[in-house]
Design an enzyme around this catalytic site. Structure first.
Site, short mmCIF file in Angstrom:
data_model
loop_
_atom_site.label_atom_id
_atom_site.label_comp_id
_atom_site.label_asym_id
_atom_site.label_seq_id
_atom_site.Cartn_x
_atom_site.Cartn_y
_atom_site.Cartn_z
N LYS A 60 -29.53 -13.38 18.20
CA LYS A 60 -30.04 -12.09 18.69
C LYS A 60 -31.45 -12.23 19.25
CE LYS A 60 -26.98 -9.61 15.56
NZ LYS A 60 -26.79 -9.00 14.24
N GLN A 104 -30.26 -6.99 9.28
CA GLN A 104 -29.08 -7.85 9.22
C GLN A 104 -28.36 -7.67 7.87
OE1 GLN A 104 -27.81 -9.83 11.76
NE2 GLN A 104 -26.11 -10.14 10.40
N ASP A 127 -28.05 -0.43 15.78
CA ASP A 127 -26.78 -0.90 15.22
C ASP A 127 -25.75 0.23 15.17
OD1 ASP A 127 -26.16 -3.51 14.66
OD2 ASP A 127 -27.23 -3.59 12.77
#
Length: 299
Positions: A60, A104, A127
């Site tokens: 990422k 994460q 997200d």
């Protein structure tokens, strides 16, 4: 007419499609920078040192650099307290240069995932997992600020491959908060007739065989066999499962939730694993970050 054994599905090249999207994003980032003197910023928070999480996070961060998004790297130790993590999120919420915040998952057991995700400002929830964003996704006529990256990537693969969703029968295999549930809501928004198959479903094979579109996200290696697939169906395989393979240097290889070799002989379209959905997830994260930045910078 070719005999059925000669049939070969169209391979949906997620890597190539994702690269096209990244090029589009890079051009827009450059425009923002030239016009407003600002670039999108993405904070990537990782707790602990799980190998798989670290490799996702590095991917990422590298992708950000490639398109000109500034990445803020927050690496916290496994033992960090929930309060400290939440304080970090608050700090990022308040930072005007950060347009997206990604924590994460999974988090260590002693931290309440829901509490942390709810703390992320809905305007920075790239997200798409904030309960408010998921709630809006579930409701007709409401639009979430961000769509979850993997489900959004699945629909993008379908649309960029010219596959119609409206009025089609779609079967989603799996009901996780990260993929199964949101992708079924997205398909519903796109006017598909949606069925979700899960561990308590009876005769999953029969249900899957009726699908024009299959989204496999169960986390079960090669669970969906070729014989389960309706000829000509579009198959999006979200699974990544490591299975032992002594012939490989690493000792394993990655396979999806669909038996790829069998499916290729029946399906109309299929995504490979790796190189299908994976690269799209990262591309959608970049797109969400760009969209979040545009909302702030252009207004």
């Amino acid at each position: 007419m070719a005999s059925p054994s000669d049939h070969k599905a169209n391979i949906i090249d997620g890597k190539a499609i994702a690269q096209t999207i990244r090029n589009e994003i890079a051009a827009e980032v450059q425009q923002l920078s030239q016009k407003h003197g600002k670039v999108p910023g993405l904070a990537v928070v990782i707790v602990g040192n799980r190998k798989d999480s670290q490799s996702y996070v590095n991917m990422k961060r590298k992708a950000c650099a490639e398109v000109g998004i500034k990445s803020f790297d927050i690496d916290l130790p496994e033992q960090v307290s929930e309060a400290e993590l939440i304080a970090k999120v608050d700090e990022l919420n308040a930072n005007p240069d950060v347009h997206g915040i990604l924590v994460q998952l999974p988090l260590p057991k002693h931290i309440n995932e829901e509490k942390v995700l709810t703390e992320i400002s809905i305007e920075k929830d790239v997200d798409g997992f904030h309960p408010l964003n998921i709630g809006k996704l579930a409701m007709k006529g409401r639009d979430p600020l961000f769509l979850p990256c993997t489900p959004k990537g699945c629909l993008e693969l379908l649309s960029r491959s010219g596959i119609t969703v409206k009025g089609k029968k779609a079967v989603v295999v799996g009901r996780s908060n990260i993929v199964g549930l949101p992708v079924s809501l997205l398909l519903l928004k796109a006017d598909a007739t949606v069925t979700i198959v899960h561990s308590h479903s009876q005769d999953p094979e029969k249900i899957i065989r009726e699908a024009d579109i299959i989204i496999a996200a169960a986390g079960q290696a090669m669970m969906v066999k070729g014989s389960w697939i309706k000829p000509g169906a579009a198959v999006i395989d979200v699974g990544t499962n490591a299975i032992d393979d002594p012939s490989k240097k690493s000792g394993y290889r990655l396979v999806g939730d669909v038996h790829y070799q069998e499916a290729c002989k029946v399906a109309g379209w299929i995504t490979p694993v790796p190189g299908g959905v994976g690269p799209m997830t990262v591309a959608m994260l970049l797109k969400n970050t760009l969209d979040g930045a545009k909302r702030v910078i252009e207004h």
